[in-house]
Design a protein around this motif. Structure first.
Motif, PDB file in Angstrom:
ATOM      1  N   LYS B  96       0.825  -1.215   0.000  1.00  0.00           N
ATOM      2  CA  LYS B  96       0.000   0.000   0.000  1.00  0.00           C
ATOM      3  C   LYS B  96       0.857   1.262   0.000  1.00  0.00           C
ATOM      4  CE  LYS B  96      -4.295  -1.849   0.628  1.00  0.00           C
ATOM      5  NZ  LYS B  96      -4.538  -2.771   1.738  1.00  0.00           N
ATOM      6  N   TRP B  98       1.508   3.910  -2.430  1.00  0.00           N
ATOM      7  CA  TRP B  98       0.897   4.253  -3.710  1.00  0.00           C
ATOM      8  C   TRP B  98       1.837   5.089  -4.557  1.00  0.00           C
ATOM      9  CZ3 TRP B  98      -3.133   1.572  -5.187  1.00  0.00           C
ATOM     10  CH2 TRP B  98      -3.925   0.975  -4.209  1.00  0.00           C
ATOM     11  N   ILE B 100       2.542   6.529  -7.691  1.00  0.00           N
ATOM     12  CA  ILE B 100       1.922   6.738  -9.000  1.00  0.00           C
ATOM     13  C   ILE B 100       2.785   7.651  -9.861  1.00  0.00           C
ATOM     14  CG2 ILE B 100      -0.443   6.227  -8.327  1.00  0.00           C
ATOM     15  CD1 ILE B 100      -0.918   9.171  -8.058  1.00  0.00           C
ATOM     16  N   LEU B 152      10.098  11.556   2.063  1.00  0.00           N
ATOM     17  CA  LEU B 152       9.098  12.520   2.525  1.00  0.00           C
ATOM     18  C   LEU B 152       7.995  11.818   3.326  1.00  0.00           C
ATOM     19  CD1 LEU B 152       8.712  14.858  -0.582  1.00  0.00           C
ATOM     20  CD2 LEU B 152       9.815  15.371   1.601  1.00  0.00           C
ATOM     21  N   LYS B 155       9.910  10.493   6.771  1.00  0.00           N
ATOM     22  CA  LYS B 155      10.361  11.548   7.693  1.00  0.00           C
ATOM     23  C   LYS B 155       9.242  12.509   8.072  1.00  0.00           C
ATOM     24  CE  LYS B 155      14.870  10.825   8.117  1.00  0.00           C
ATOM     25  NZ  LYS B 155      14.944   9.866   9.236  1.00  0.00           N
ATOM     26  N   PHE B 156       8.374  12.852   7.099  1.00  0.00           N
ATOM     27  CA  PHE B 156       7.393  13.906   7.366  1.00  0.00           C
ATOM     28  C   PHE B 156       5.947  13.430   7.262  1.00  0.00           C
ATOM     29  CE2 PHE B 156      11.129  15.934   5.376  1.00  0.00           C
ATOM     30  CZ  PHE B 156      11.550  16.707   6.447  1.00  0.00           C
ATOM     31  N   GLN B 157       5.733  12.136   7.065  1.00  0.00           N
ATOM     32  CA  GLN B 157       4.374  11.592   6.917  1.00  0.00           C
ATOM     33  C   GLN B 157       3.576  12.290   5.822  1.00  0.00           C
ATOM     34  OE1 GLN B 157       4.974  12.489  10.606  1.00  0.00           O
ATOM     35  NE2 GLN B 157       6.186  10.640  10.398  1.00  0.00           N
ATOM     36  N   ILE B 158       4.238  12.620   4.714  1.00  0.00           N
ATOM     37  CA  ILE B 158       3.507  13.268   3.630  1.00  0.00           C
ATOM     38  C   ILE B 158       3.008  12.213   2.652  1.00  0.00           C
ATOM     39  CG2 ILE B 158       3.664  14.921   1.750  1.00  0.00           C
ATOM     40  CD1 ILE B 158       5.855  16.251   3.392  1.00  0.00           C
ATOM     41  N   ASN B 159       1.747  12.349   2.290  1.00  0.00           N
ATOM     42  CA  ASN B 159       1.095  11.405   1.400  1.00  0.00           C
ATOM     43  C   ASN B 159       1.881  11.208   0.106  1.00  0.00           C
ATOM     44  OD1 ASN B 159      -0.628  10.344  -0.610  1.00  0.00           O
ATOM     45  ND2 ASN B 159      -2.353  10.814   0.724  1.00  0.00           N
ATOM     46  N   ILE B 161       1.029   9.731  -2.632  1.00  0.00           N
ATOM     47  CA  ILE B 161       0.295   9.881  -3.896  1.00  0.00           C
ATOM     48  C   ILE B 161       0.574  11.261  -4.478  1.00  0.00           C
ATOM     49  CG2 ILE B 161      -1.975   9.909  -4.959  1.00  0.00           C
ATOM     50  CD1 ILE B 161      -2.949   8.082  -2.754  1.00  0.00           C
ATOM     51  N   ILE B 162       0.480  12.268  -3.598  1.00  0.00           N
ATOM     52  CA  ILE B 162       0.683  13.645  -4.052  1.00  0.00           C
ATOM     53  C   ILE B 162       2.136  13.867  -4.468  1.00  0.00           C
ATOM     54  CG2 ILE B 162       0.524  16.057  -3.374  1.00  0.00           C
ATOM     55  CD1 ILE B 162      -2.147  14.740  -3.432  1.00  0.00           C
ATOM     56  N   THR B 163       3.075  13.419  -3.642  1.00  0.00           N
ATOM     57  CA  THR B 163       4.474  13.749  -3.939  1.00  0.00           C
ATOM     58  C   THR B 163       4.961  13.026  -5.192  1.00  0.00           C
ATOM     59  OG1 THR B 163       5.252  12.013  -2.450  1.00  0.00           O
ATOM     60  CG2 THR B 163       5.075  14.213  -1.539  1.00  0.00           C
ATOM     61  N   LEU B 165       3.263  12.198  -7.710  1.00  0.00           N
ATOM     62  CA  LEU B 165       2.672  12.833  -8.881  1.00  0.00           C
ATOM     63  C   LEU B 165       3.262  14.211  -9.157  1.00  0.00           C
ATOM     64  CD1 LEU B 165      -0.054  11.741 -10.484  1.00  0.00           C
ATOM     65  CD2 LEU B 165      -0.131  14.215 -10.391  1.00  0.00           C
ATOM     66  N   LEU B 166       3.473  15.000  -8.095  1.00  0.00           N
ATOM     67  CA  LEU B 166       4.073  16.334  -8.303  1.00  0.00           C
ATOM     68  C   LEU B 166       5.465  16.190  -8.906  1.00  0.00           C
ATOM     69  CD1 LEU B 166       3.066  18.277  -5.061  1.00  0.00           C
ATOM     70  CD2 LEU B 166       2.250  18.677  -7.376  1.00  0.00           C
ATOM     71  N   ILE B 170       7.646  17.964 -12.110  1.00  0.00           N
ATOM     72  CA  ILE B 170       8.964  18.581 -11.955  1.00  0.00           C
ATOM     73  C   ILE B 170       9.956  17.918 -12.912  1.00  0.00           C
ATOM     74  CG2 ILE B 170      10.855  18.934 -10.321  1.00  0.00           C
ATOM     75  CD1 ILE B 170       8.678  19.220  -8.133  1.00  0.00           C
TER      76      ILE B 170
END
Lengths: 308, 365
Positions: B96, B98, B100, B152, B155-159, B161-163, B165-166, B170
């Motif tokens: 799990k 993700w 993408i 990310l 260390k920072f619990q950032i989703n 899916i978003i990173t 894709l962003l 870039i």
């Protein structure tokens, strides 16, 4: 260029660019507050952008175009709602597939209908608010915007009140935090989730229509350029509250507006790096603000009665 | 408000009950036919909407890929990156995570390989050294780009899916910076790098076709991913993390390490796919080496239930569909993007069929 002209332009463009992000993110806030993550926003936005473009192109009536975009967003959100609420498919899976579908279908239909031409629709002019638009700096920046921008700003105020000041808002939040508890007090969990998801789709639909009718006056494949994803990021660093979401969307709008001005200013920076800035800043904003967990407890969890 | 409530209830008139036992395989096939037929009807309607004959389009779409040997090699050419990426993603999706961002990771691998080629182009490095070096660099390029998202998240619990894709966007802008700037081929004035020297090119499997030895990498990855997932400690940890994050933590699994490793595998395989495209097909870096393989592969991995065997089958079928889309465009003028429209619709059909075999469905009274 004087500072006043610069600031006016920066803020005006900031609001213009923030509008679709704000709309989509507010809609997504409602959906996620009720426990439904919709990753199909990008696909809904671009599909709505396409339908509103082609309807406006055929009829010459941007209001009909806006309506077409609205309906498209609603229908696509209904598909997501059906998949994730009724037949309980993984929300991430359903949303991703919807985005892939929207990007492909809009490109396919556009190439089929318009071949390789680059058609355009007439620009939908902004509406200046009398008196207020005469105030220096703030006037031209805030009160000479498009009707949809005013709608987005009003929507953010109304949804703050709705989510935190009404029983309906409480209902939505309960469904997203603890659907089993909501169910025991007689709230129809699935119904609330359907409504919130479809509302999110309608807002993404307006956002898509805004892109074609107000920003680009045209359509091209992949034109949303990740705006739907940025809206989802804005919901995260907006901590699922409309006021923070507004701040997040505006931040993105101002960064993008600044970036555009940077390119035009003649400062030797490669345009590609300049275009990268909004995405980079979204990442950085997530690192700074997005690390604490404020997500609704039942986000992404399908509700089945009698299961805990 | 009352009317509104009623309207919503009408929109969801189905009632689902969990089945006691799964239906027989024949019944499952029946469900699949029952849900896929409407999907293909929808595609037929879309085809007629743009003024073409659906029957002709379907004939091209489904038979053209197998019409001759050349087209079959084309299927394998498209299957190669799809399979590599989807296998990697299935490892990542199993726990799990993700990821993408395979599209960006593919380009990261292609970019790293190209950088190496540009650095060594005049060094007369023999092929036997050059190719393995490019494979390693391609893998590392994709893995490194994907690792950003893993870090990310850890260390920072950032989703993720978003990173992930962003980072695609870039990477896209960084790539066009290179191709319009420092890496632009001085001979052609196109946004592409200069041609690779012969020593940096993957050998062809069949002359006069685009089929290259990168196919072996993809085929080799099938048992490799199977072994990792099913026969190693890491595989056990991946599966445990995927079924319950808290159980995995409670059981003493270092979840962060698991995420990092799956990202290296999935990003690395995507990077390898990118290396295969530049070094096996185009012999240069371009901005259009992937027609969205990274996104299609998400559907492939999910449709294949993250199982290497099924993933291989779906990758081949989706590869055939892409070739069919191209042949259809040549024969009928219908844009090749139709294949990309068909894929997610097939996906939705399969999701519905699965729901039918999991639940008893009845109308809400």
């Amino acid at each position: 260029m004087s500072l006043e002209v610069f600031l006016t332009g920066l803020i005006a463009a900031g609001f213009r660019i923030a509008t679709p992000i704000l709309l989509a993110a507010l809609g997504e806030t409602f959906a996620e507050r009720s426990g439904i993550l919709n990753l199909g926003i990008e696909g809904m936005m671009i599909m709505s952008a396409f339908t509103s473009f082609s309807v406006t192109y055929d009829t010459g009536n941007p209001t009909l175009g806006l309506l077409a975009g609205l309906i498209t967003g609603g229908v696509m959100a209904f598909i997501h709602a059906f998949m994730s609420i009724t037949i309980k498919v993984d929300q991430i899976v359903s949303g991703l597939a919807l985005t892939i579908l929207g990007l492909a279908l809009s490109t396919f239909l556009f190439i089929s209908y318009f071949k390789r031409t680059q058609p355009a629709v007439e620009i939908w002019e902004p509406t200046a608010i009398p008196v207020l638009s005469q105030i220096p700096i703030i006037g031209p920046a805030l009160f000479q915007q498009h009707v949809i921008t005013y709608f987005a700003i009003i929507l953010f105020i109304v949804s703050t009140w709705f989510l935190f000041g009404t029983t309906w808002g409480l209902t939505i939040r309960t469904v997203g935090e603890n659907p089993a508890a909501a169910d025991t007090v007689g709230i129809r969990v699935e119904r609330v989730r359907y409504l919130c998801t479809i509302f999110g789709g309608l807002m993404a639909g307006i956002a898509g229509a805004y892109l074609t009718l107000v920003v680009f006056n045209s359509f091209f494949g992949g034109m949303t350029a990740g705006r739907g994803w940025i809206a989802i990021a804005v919901v995260i660093f907006g901590r699922w509250t409309p006021s923070w979401v507004f701040g997040g969307a505006l931040f993105f709008g101002l960064v993008d507006s600044f970036q555009l001005r940077l390119q035009a200013s003649g400062i030797p920076i490669s345009p590609q790096f300049s275009l990268m800035i909004p995405y980079l800043f979204t990442l950085i904003a997530l690192i700074i603000v997005g690390r604490k967990r404020y997500a609704p407890a039942a986000l992404c969890i399908p509700y089945r009665r009698g299961e805990r | 408000m009352r009317n509104l409530r009623w309207a919503v209830e009408e929109m969801a008139p189905l009632k689902l009950k969990m089945r006691e036992k799964p239906p027989a395989p024949a019944t499952k096939v029946l469900y699949l036919v029952a849900t896929l037929t409407p999907m293909f009807l929808i595609v037929a309607v879309i085809i007629s909407m743009v003024g073409a004959n659906p029957l002709v389009a379907y004939r091209e779409l489904f038979t053209a890929p197998f019409r001759n040997i050349h087209n079959v090699t084309e299927i394998l050419v498209t299957t190669t990156p799809l399979l590599l990426i989807a296998l990697g993603l299935s490892v990542s999706f199993r726990c799990k995570f993700w990821n993408i961002g395979a599209e960006g990771q593919l380009y990261a691998g292609a970019l790293a390989s190209t950088a190496t080629v540009l650095l060594l182009k005049d060094s007369a490095t023999p092929s036997a050294v050059f190719i393995p070096l490019l494979l390693v660099v391609g893998f590392l390029g994709g893995a490194a780009w994907a690792t950003i998202s893993a870090v990310l998240k850890i260390k920072f619990q950032i989703n993720e899916i978003i990173t992930t894709l962003l980072l695609n966007f870039i990477m896209f802008y960084f790539l066009s910076f290179l191709l319009y700037g420092p890496w632009m081929d001085p001979i052609s004035v196109m946004p592409q790098s200069e041609l690779f020297p012969p020593a940096a090119r993957l050998p062809k499997l069949i002359p006069e076709t685009r089929l290259h030895t990168g196919l072996f990498l993809a085929v080799l990855s099938i048992p490799l991913v199977y072994l990792i997932l099913n026969k190693t400690v890491l595989g056990y940890q991946i599966r445990t993390t995927g079924s319950s994050l808290s159980a995995a933590r409670f059981g003493g699994i270092n979840v962060g390490k698991v995420f990092l490793l799956v990202v290296i595998i999935s990003g690395g395989l995507a990077g390898l796919a990118g290396m295969g495209e530049v070094s096996g097909i185009y012999y240069r870096l371009r901005g259009d080496i992937s027609p969205g393989y990274g996104y299609t592969a998400i559907l492939v991995a999910l449709l294949g239930k993250n199982h290497p065997g099924w993933v291989t089958l779906v990758a081949f079928l989706f590869g055939a569909l892409l070739v069919g889309g191209y042949e259809m465009q040549v024969a009928t003028g219908i844009p090749t993007a139709l294949a990309l429209v068909t894929q997610p619709l097939i996906f939705f059909g399969v999701l519905c069929a699965e729901a039918l075999s999991r639940y008893e469905v009845s109308w809400r009274k």
